[in-house]
Design an enzyme around this catalytic site. Structure first.
Site, PDB file in Angstrom:
ATOM      1  N   ARG A  59       0.835  -1.211   0.000  1.00  0.00           N
ATOM      2  CA  ARG A  59       0.000   0.000   0.000  1.00  0.00           C
ATOM      3  C   ARG A  59       0.870   1.261   0.000  1.00  0.00           C
ATOM      4  NH1 ARG A  59      -3.132   2.506   4.775  1.00  0.00           N
ATOM      5  NH2 ARG A  59      -4.594   3.892   3.737  1.00  0.00           N
ATOM      6  N   HIS A  63       0.776   4.289  -2.770  1.00  0.00           N
ATOM      7  CA  HIS A  63       0.514   5.672  -2.376  1.00  0.00           C
ATOM      8  C   HIS A  63       1.680   6.582  -2.748  1.00  0.00           C
ATOM      9  CE1 HIS A  63      -3.115   5.403   0.523  1.00  0.00           C
ATOM     10  NE2 HIS A  63      -3.143   4.408  -0.332  1.00  0.00           N
ATOM     11  N   ASP A  64       2.881   6.050  -2.774  1.00  0.00           N
ATOM     12  CA  ASP A  64       4.038   6.822  -3.196  1.00  0.00           C
ATOM     13  C   ASP A  64       3.962   7.120  -4.690  1.00  0.00           C
ATOM     14  OD1 ASP A  64       6.590   8.074  -2.973  1.00  0.00           O
ATOM     15  OD2 ASP A  64       7.558   6.240  -3.691  1.00  0.00           O
ATOM     16  N   GLY A  69       4.949  10.429  -8.789  1.00  0.00           N
ATOM     17  CA  GLY A  69       5.730   9.289  -9.238  1.00  0.00           C
ATOM     18  C   GLY A  69       6.382   8.563  -8.064  1.00  0.00           C
ATOM     19  N   ASP A  71       8.909   8.232  -5.966  1.00  0.00           N
ATOM     20  CA  ASP A  71      10.086   9.028  -5.585  1.00  0.00           C
ATOM     21  C   ASP A  71      10.373   8.982  -4.089  1.00  0.00           C
ATOM     22  OD1 ASP A  71       7.977  10.513  -4.623  1.00  0.00           O
ATOM     23  OD2 ASP A  71       8.696  12.446  -5.406  1.00  0.00           O
ATOM     24  N   SER A  73       8.597  10.010  -1.718  1.00  0.00           N
ATOM     25  CA  SER A  73       8.118  11.187  -0.981  1.00  0.00           C
ATOM     26  C   SER A  73       7.197  10.801   0.172  1.00  0.00           C
ATOM     27  CB  SER A  73       7.401  12.154  -1.928  1.00  0.00           C
ATOM     28  OG  SER A  73       6.353  11.515  -2.622  1.00  0.00           O
ATOM     29  N   ASN A  91      -3.322   8.810   4.451  1.00  0.00           N
ATOM     30  CA  ASN A  91      -2.101   8.069   4.778  1.00  0.00           C
ATOM     31  C   ASN A  91      -1.862   7.869   6.271  1.00  0.00           C
ATOM     32  OD1 ASN A  91      -1.403   7.722   2.110  1.00  0.00           O
ATOM     33  ND2 ASN A  91      -0.018   9.474   2.034  1.00  0.00           N
ATOM     34  N   HIS A 188      -5.775  -5.822  -3.246  1.00  0.00           N
ATOM     35  CA  HIS A 188      -6.711  -5.863  -2.124  1.00  0.00           C
ATOM     36  C   HIS A 188      -6.856  -7.261  -1.557  1.00  0.00           C
ATOM     37  CE1 HIS A 188      -9.000  -1.972  -3.510  1.00  0.00           C
ATOM     38  NE2 HIS A 188      -7.692  -1.817  -3.441  1.00  0.00           N
ATOM     39  N   THR A 189      -6.171  -8.215  -2.160  1.00  0.00           N
ATOM     40  CA  THR A 189      -6.190  -9.566  -1.593  1.00  0.00           C
ATOM     41  C   THR A 189      -5.397  -9.626  -0.293  1.00  0.00           C
ATOM     42  OG1 THR A 189      -5.876 -11.916  -2.121  1.00  0.00           O
ATOM     43  CG2 THR A 189      -4.144 -10.398  -2.823  1.00  0.00           C
ATOM     44  N   ASP A 241     -10.034  -9.761   2.333  1.00  0.00           N
ATOM     45  CA  ASP A 241     -10.661 -10.940   1.755  1.00  0.00           C
ATOM     46  C   ASP A 241     -10.487 -12.125   2.687  1.00  0.00           C
ATOM     47  OD1 ASP A 241      -8.312 -12.438   1.212  1.00  0.00           O
ATOM     48  OD2 ASP A 241      -8.325 -12.050  -0.931  1.00  0.00           O
ATOM     49  N   ASP A 248      -3.312 -14.158  -3.411  1.00  0.00           N
ATOM     50  CA  ASP A 248      -3.971 -15.079  -4.331  1.00  0.00           C
ATOM     51  C   ASP A 248      -5.062 -14.325  -5.093  1.00  0.00           C
ATOM     52  OD1 ASP A 248      -6.053 -14.761  -2.519  1.00  0.00           O
ATOM     53  OD2 ASP A 248      -5.729 -16.703  -1.544  1.00  0.00           O
TER      54      ASP A 248
END
Length: 316
Positions: A59, A63-64, A69, A71, A73, A91, A188-189, A241, A248
């Site tokens: 995650r 989010h980075d 891009g 980087d 941050s 975040n 999201h698995t 899940d 998976d």
């Protein structure tokens, strides 16, 4: 956002992958040949103590990459009046930054000033998948670390209530296709979702239905018991899940059964093309893994930094 993938409706401005050609799996072979084993060791050690580490790292990488891009941050700490990305509302629940810190410390001892924090995070995200039973792939390296990190930019990260048009627009602005959207959503698995991320689907959905009618009734009932309308239990929520520690294709199978958590998940069934991809990945773990690797490589090639940080939490 309490999920792995972060999307946005707003336009993001960062150098587009013209620099991606400079990325290479062999980038550190001469000046830091042990970089992969050092990062892998940090990820494996952390995961042995905390099974939530892989989903956190995956995650964090998403989010980075979706702001300026890939980087690094998202790794920068708030300094003075400048609130950094990690302190922006979407975040706040990010964690496991110490894994990147530990890997960076070991790398600085081995080959100082060579491996960027952005590359460490990209490699760690791959290792997070592998340690969870997912596929291995060679991560192209050569990213630089950014010097700008603004909490206000996290407004560009989409909420889990995003619809299919918003999701496709966001991905398209980054050169990512509808197939990339569906494949990357498979992240999201892994992980856990807080009540606030799916509350809109299980309470006061609209003027006609209290619960989203596309949701499996027994599944919705279970979520409502964990997340009552006026939930005051901090960090209450549910696994993303049924096998949330294993990488998976269960996510896609559950999605087709009406057992998805977020509006943005359900949105993948809104068009024939994206629904067909959901079905394809539900029926073939191999097809999902192949698409996921391709899309991860594509997404992680979005670059935008300019230095190699000595400390991932502060600019040089």
């Amino acid at each position: 956002m309490d999920v792995v993938v972060a999307l946005s409706v707003a336009f993001l401005v960062f150098p587009f992958p013209s620099a991606a050609g400079a990325l290479s799996p062999s980038y550190y072979d001469d000046n830091c040949p042990q970089h992969k084993s050092i990062v892998r060791s940090a990820v494996e050690k952390a995961t042995s103590n905390d099974k939530t580490v892989p989903s956190a790292l995956l995650r964090m990488h998403f989010h980075d990459c979706f702001i300026r891009g890939c980087d690094g941050s998202v790794l920068l700490d708030t300094k003075g009046k400048n609130r950094a990305e990690k302190d922006g509302p979407p975040n706040i629940s990010l964690h496991a930054f110490y894994v990147i810190d530990n890997a960076k410390k070991a790398l600085e001892a081995e080959c100082p000033g060579v491996v960027s924090c952005a590359d460490i995070l990209a490699i760690a995200a791959r290792d997070a998948i592998v340690v969870s039973g997912g596929p291995y792939w060679e991560v192209p390296n050569g990213r630089k670390d950014g010097r700008v990190s603004l909490a206000s930019d996290t407004r560009q990260l989409p909420a889990p209530v995003s619809n299919i048009s918003q999701l496709k627009q966001s991905f398209g602005q980054k050169g990512l296709s509808a197939k990339d959207l569906v494949a990357l959503s498979g992240g999201h698995t892994l992980g856990f979702a807080h009540c606030s991320s799916f509350q809109n689907r299980i309470h006061n959905f609209n003027t006609t239905h209290d619960v989203d009618p596309t949701m499996n009734p027994s599944f919705a009932s279970g979520l409502r018991s964990v997340c009552p309308a006026h939930n005051k239990v901090r960090n209450a929520g549910a696994p993303l899940d049924s096998s949330n520690l294993i990488f998976d294709n269960a996510y896609y199978k559950l999605l087709l059964q009406g057992k998805s958590m977020f509006s943005s998940d359900q949105a993948l069934l809104a068009t024939p093309k994206t629904k067909a991809l959901v079905s394809k990945f539900a029926n073939s773990r191999k097809a999902f893994e192949r698409a996921f690797v391709n899309s991860m490589t594509k997404m992680s090639s979005l670059t935008g930094g300019e230095e190699i940080r000595r400390d991932c939490r502060v600019v040089n």
